[in-house]
Design a protein around this motif. Structure first.
Motif, PDB file in Angstrom:
ATOM      1  N   TRP A  58      -7.043  -3.534   3.518  1.00 45.82           N
ATOM      2  CA  TRP A  58      -6.367  -4.193   2.387  1.00 45.82           C
ATOM      3  C   TRP A  58      -5.448  -5.301   2.876  1.00 45.82           C
ATOM      4  O   TRP A  58      -5.474  -6.426   2.366  1.00 45.82           O
ATOM      5  N   VAL A  84       0.858  -1.188   0.000  1.00 39.84           N
ATOM      6  CA  VAL A  84       0.000   0.000   0.000  1.00 39.84           C
ATOM      7  C   VAL A  84       0.897   1.241   0.000  1.00 39.84           C
ATOM      8  O   VAL A  84       1.189   1.809   1.061  1.00 39.84           O
ATOM      9  N   LEU A 112      -2.445  -1.809  -3.593  1.00 43.00           N
ATOM     10  CA  LEU A 112      -3.355  -0.680  -3.410  1.00 43.00           C
ATOM     11  C   LEU A 112      -2.526   0.593  -3.410  1.00 43.00           C
ATOM     12  O   LEU A 112      -1.657   0.784  -2.553  1.00 43.00           O
TER      13      LEU A 112
END
Length: 257
Positions: A248, A131, A193
């Motif tokens: 996530w 991320v 992500l």
């Protein structure tokens, strides 16, 4: 009975920051059963060196006009390059800790930490999820754009850059040598992500936009594992972004999909 090993998320701080900045995210991760390790990047925190604040000085190898910020940006890349190596070393060390499951590992970070996350995700196959927050994956393009911006906006800087052309060519080749932009496609279908700010002028979202199409092609067999979210913020990370990052990682490292 000893609890099952926890999935591990490595958090990389932003430029000028330290490992303590990751505490709010680490707490959120721990509440979801995920472990978090953060560290002081090169020249930061407990590893502080004065060159972090004086990269433009000739004593530390500075060659560009001091106000241009170019020497500082090269140091920024130096720290990013080392941070990805540090992540690999942390994962290797953590493999011997029975509390941690490095087979389910992730990486995150804000700004400089996002750059490091992109690079580590491209280079370390053991990272199952990433991320990056408020950073860009196109290292060489970002550097070239900064060079153009300096040359076009200031005649004195343009003259200095012309004189420094051989040095700049070497620096540009060095940045390109570890640019993860194209290599991230090979990371598919590992979960990625990307978070950008709609009003972030420090790390503009269009770098991700221009880069994303070929990456989407690489993820076409698993499109849910690639997501780009643009938040209505500048160059910052909000509690909502941290919550989304934890969701996530929980999905892709913790409880499965």
């Amino acid at each position: 009975m000893q609890p099952a090993p926890a999935p591990l998320v490595v958090a990389v701080p932003g430029f000028g920051g330290n490992k303590e900045q990751s505490l709010p995210l680490a707490y959120r991760l721990a509440r979801r059963g995920l472990a978090c390790i953060s560290f002081d990047p090169l020249y930061h925190g407990a590893r502080y060196d004065t060159r972090l604040d004086h990269a433009m000085d000739a004593a530390y190898g500075g060659v560009y006009p001091p106000d241009s910020g170019l020497d500082t940006f090269l140091l920024f890349y130096q720290v990013i390059r080392q941070s990805a190596l540090d992540v690999a070393a942390l994962l290797a060390h953590s493999a011997g800790d029975p509390r941690l499951d490095v087979q389910r590992a992730g990486i995150t970070g804000m700004s400089m930490g996002a750059y490091a996350s992109f690079l580590a995700f491209a280079e370390i196959p053991a990272l199952c999820a990433a991320v990056p927050m408020m950073g860009v994956p196109t290292f060489a393009r970002r550097w070239r754009d900064l060079l153009h911006e300096c040359a076009w906006s200031n005649p004195a800087w343009a003259a200095a850059l012309e004189d420094l052309a051989p040095i700049t060519a070497g620096q540009t080749a060095w940045v390109a040598s570890f640019d993860p932009a194209e290599r991230i496609a090979a990371a598919a279908p590992r979960a990625l992500l990307i978070m950008s700010g709609d009003f972030d002028s420090d790390q503009p979202k269009y770098y991700v936009l221009d880069w994303l199409e070929p990456i989407r092609t690489a993820y076409q067999a698993a499109p849910a594992r690639l997501r780009w979210t643009v938040y209505s913020v500048g160059h910052t990370v909000t509690p909502q972004m941290e919550a989304d990052a934890v969701d996530w990682f929980s999905t892709h490292l913790g409880h499965g999909e």
